[in-house]
Design a protein around this motif. Structure first.
Motif, PDB file in Angstrom:
ATOM      1  N   HIS A   1       1.320  -1.154   0.224  1.00 43.78           N
ATOM      2  CA  HIS A   1       0.367   0.448  -0.061  1.00 43.78           C
ATOM      3  C   HIS A   1       0.866   1.331  -0.112  1.00 43.78           C
ATOM      4  N   ASP A   2       1.872   1.214   1.006  1.00 43.45           N
ATOM      5  CA  ASP A   2       2.886   2.734   1.243  1.00 43.45           C
ATOM      6  C   ASP A   2       3.552   2.962  -0.555  1.00 43.45           C
ATOM      7  N   ILE A   3       4.539   1.592  -1.452  1.00 36.63           N
ATOM      8  CA  ILE A   3       4.435   2.117  -2.828  1.00 36.63           C
ATOM      9  C   ILE A   3       3.285   2.588  -3.680  1.00 36.63           C
ATOM     10  N   LEU A   4       1.968   1.883  -3.526  1.00 32.34           N
ATOM     11  CA  LEU A   4       1.133   2.767  -4.592  1.00 32.34           C
ATOM     12  C   LEU A   4       0.415   3.797  -4.113  1.00 32.34           C
ATOM     13  N   THR A   5       0.526   3.808  -2.966  1.00 27.50           N
ATOM     14  CA  THR A   5       0.087   5.350  -2.465  1.00 27.50           C
ATOM     15  C   THR A   5       0.837   6.360  -2.542  1.00 27.50           C
ATOM     16  N   LYS A   6       2.514   6.255  -2.791  1.00 27.21           N
ATOM     17  CA  LYS A   6       3.289   7.558  -3.248  1.00 27.21           C
ATOM     18  C   LYS A   6       3.387   7.866  -4.752  1.00 27.21           C
ATOM     19  N   ILE A   7       3.132   6.413  -5.457  1.00 26.87           N
ATOM     20  CA  ILE A   7       2.949   6.247  -7.207  1.00 26.87           C
ATOM     21  C   ILE A   7       1.497   6.872  -7.560  1.00 26.87           C
ATOM     22  N   PHE A   8       0.533   6.952  -6.979  1.00 22.76           N
ATOM     23  CA  PHE A   8      -0.945   7.019  -7.248  1.00 22.76           C
ATOM     24  C   PHE A   8      -0.852   9.303  -6.533  1.00 22.76           C
ATOM     25  N   GLU A   9      -0.680   9.177  -5.623  1.00 18.66           N
ATOM     26  CA  GLU A   9      -0.694  10.306  -4.478  1.00 18.66           C
ATOM     27  C   GLU A   9       0.777  11.737  -5.325  1.00 18.66           C
TER      28      GLU A   9
ATOM     29  N   HIS B   1      -6.160  10.975  -4.882  1.00 22.82           N
ATOM     30  CA  HIS B   1      -6.613  10.955  -3.336  1.00 22.82           C
ATOM     31  C   HIS B   1      -6.482   9.082  -3.444  1.00 22.82           C
ATOM     32  N   VAL B   2      -6.381   8.588  -2.114  1.00 25.51           N
ATOM     33  CA  VAL B   2      -5.666   6.650  -2.408  1.00 25.51           C
ATOM     34  C   VAL B   2      -6.841   6.203  -1.421  1.00 25.51           C
ATOM     35  N   SER B   3      -7.618   4.918  -1.326  1.00 22.84           N
ATOM     36  CA  SER B   3      -8.380   4.047  -0.485  1.00 22.84           C
ATOM     37  C   SER B   3      -8.107   3.179  -0.067  1.00 22.84           C
ATOM     38  N   TYR B   4      -8.415   2.065   0.230  1.00 22.28           N
ATOM     39  CA  TYR B   4      -8.370   0.609   0.462  1.00 22.28           C
ATOM     40  C   TYR B   4      -9.386  -0.208   0.707  1.00 22.28           C
ATOM     41  N   GLN B   5     -10.335  -1.413   0.418  1.00 22.09           N
ATOM     42  CA  GLN B   5     -10.741  -2.222   0.906  1.00 22.09           C
ATOM     43  C   GLN B   5     -10.865  -3.632   0.716  1.00 22.09           C
ATOM     44  N   GLN B   6     -10.561  -3.929   1.786  1.00 19.71           N
ATOM     45  CA  GLN B   6      -9.658  -5.806   1.653  1.00 19.71           C
ATOM     46  C   GLN B   6     -11.154  -6.259   1.603  1.00 19.71           C
TER      47      GLN B   6
ATOM     48  N   LEU C   1      -7.945  -0.972  -4.056  1.00 18.70           N
ATOM     49  CA  LEU C   1      -7.135   0.685  -4.408  1.00 18.70           C
ATOM     50  C   LEU C   1      -8.326   1.463  -5.086  1.00 18.70           C
ATOM     51  N   THR C   2      -8.699   2.488  -4.339  1.00 19.87           N
ATOM     52  CA  THR C   2      -9.322   3.511  -5.734  1.00 19.87           C
ATOM     53  C   THR C   2      -8.530   4.719  -5.240  1.00 19.87           C
ATOM     54  N   ALA C   3      -8.503   5.739  -6.434  1.00 13.78           N
ATOM     55  CA  ALA C   3      -7.069   6.497  -6.236  1.00 13.78           C
ATOM     56  C   ALA C   3      -8.760   7.287  -7.071  1.00 13.78           C
ATOM     57  N   LYS C   4      -9.250   8.625  -6.841  1.00 10.32           N
ATOM     58  CA  LYS C   4      -9.598   9.524  -7.338  1.00 10.32           C
ATOM     59  C   LYS C   4      -9.048  11.037  -7.062  1.00 10.32           C
ATOM     60  N   LEU C   5      -9.426  11.130  -8.302  1.00 12.79           N
ATOM     61  CA  LEU C   5      -8.318  12.841  -8.471  1.00 12.79           C
ATOM     62  C   LEU C   5      -8.948  13.765  -7.926  1.00 12.79           C
ATOM     63  N   LYS C   6      -8.298  14.694  -7.220  1.00  8.45           N
ATOM     64  CA  LYS C   6      -7.851  15.590  -6.233  1.00  8.45           C
ATOM     65  C   LYS C   6      -9.298  16.655  -6.784  1.00  8.45           C
TER      66      LYS C   6
END
Length: 219
Positions: free
Chosen positions: A188-196, A201-206, A214-219
């Motif tokens: 998650h740390d790597i993926l969050t850094k990539i998309f941010e 803005h990144v969130s996760y649901q297991q 992984l949901t990545a929404k444009l800020k």
């Protein structure tokens, strides 16, 4: 053909005919990887949260199962798949859906035209550097309020990664162990850094012990 395209084709040429049967299995090495498979697809398209008729693409669409789930909600969806065998199977299964050839890194879609990008069990075929390049490309294809929703194997920590690899080894899951050691599953740390880095803005649901949305929404 770039290296990621080669990896896609080499894998799915051998797997295309048996893919749907594999994801439906409730026993064997991969049972936990594909646990809740249909729920995962339906939850992924729910995270798009767009209006009916929104323009969506499914990258790495495979045999078209996630693409069809998006179509059922009422999205104007296109499946994008690099492997010709998978592409032909999807077209035969879902003749009412448009499927085209393409990849995360080679996307024949007009800039600023998409409401959402979705994907399942595919993003991990990219290295972390390729994921970064893909995030930049996908952003260029999205409208200003666009969203990316990726369902894939990923880890919430390095400890989780180590624990799952050890569990596969102890269970004698040779093929799964090989995948966990050689595929490009990210934390998650790597993926969050990539998309941010690219303005998301990144969130996760297991969804199971391996798969997160992984949901990545444009800020």
């Amino acid at each position: 053909m770039n290296i990621s395209d080669f990896r896609f084709n080499a894998l799915f040429d051998d797997w295309a005919d048996d893919y749907d049967a594999t994801v439906a299995l409730e026993t064997g090495e991969y049972k936990d990887v594909f646990k809740n498979y249909n729920e995962i697809l339906n939850e992924t398209v729910k995270h798009v949260s767009k209006f009916k008729g929104a323009k969506v693409i499914d990258i790495g669409s495979g045999t078209g199962n996630l693409t069809n789930a998006a179509s059922n909600i009422g999205y104007n969806v296109i499946g994008v798949e690099p492997n010709s065998k998978m592409l032909n199977i999807a077209k035969e299964k879902y003749p009412f859906i448009n499927f085209i050839s393409g990849t995360f890194l080679s996307l024949p879609i007009e800039d600023n035209s998409l409401d959402a990008v979705i994907s399942s069990y595919a993003f991990h075929h990219l290295t972390d550097d390729e994921k970064d390049t893909s995030a930049k490309i996908l952003k260029s294809k999205l409208k200003k309020d666009g969203v990316i929703v990726i369902a894939d194997t990923m880890y919430d920590s390095e400890k989780t990664k180590s624990d799952l690899i050890l569990e596969a080894k102890e269970n004698g899951y040779t093929n799964l162990l090989h995948d966990l050691n050689t595929e490009f599953y990210s934390t998650h740390d790597i993926l969050t850094k990539i998309f941010e880095k690219h303005g998301f803005h990144v969130s996760y649901q297991q969804m199971n012990k391996f798969l997160w949305i992984l949901t990545a929404k444009l800020k």
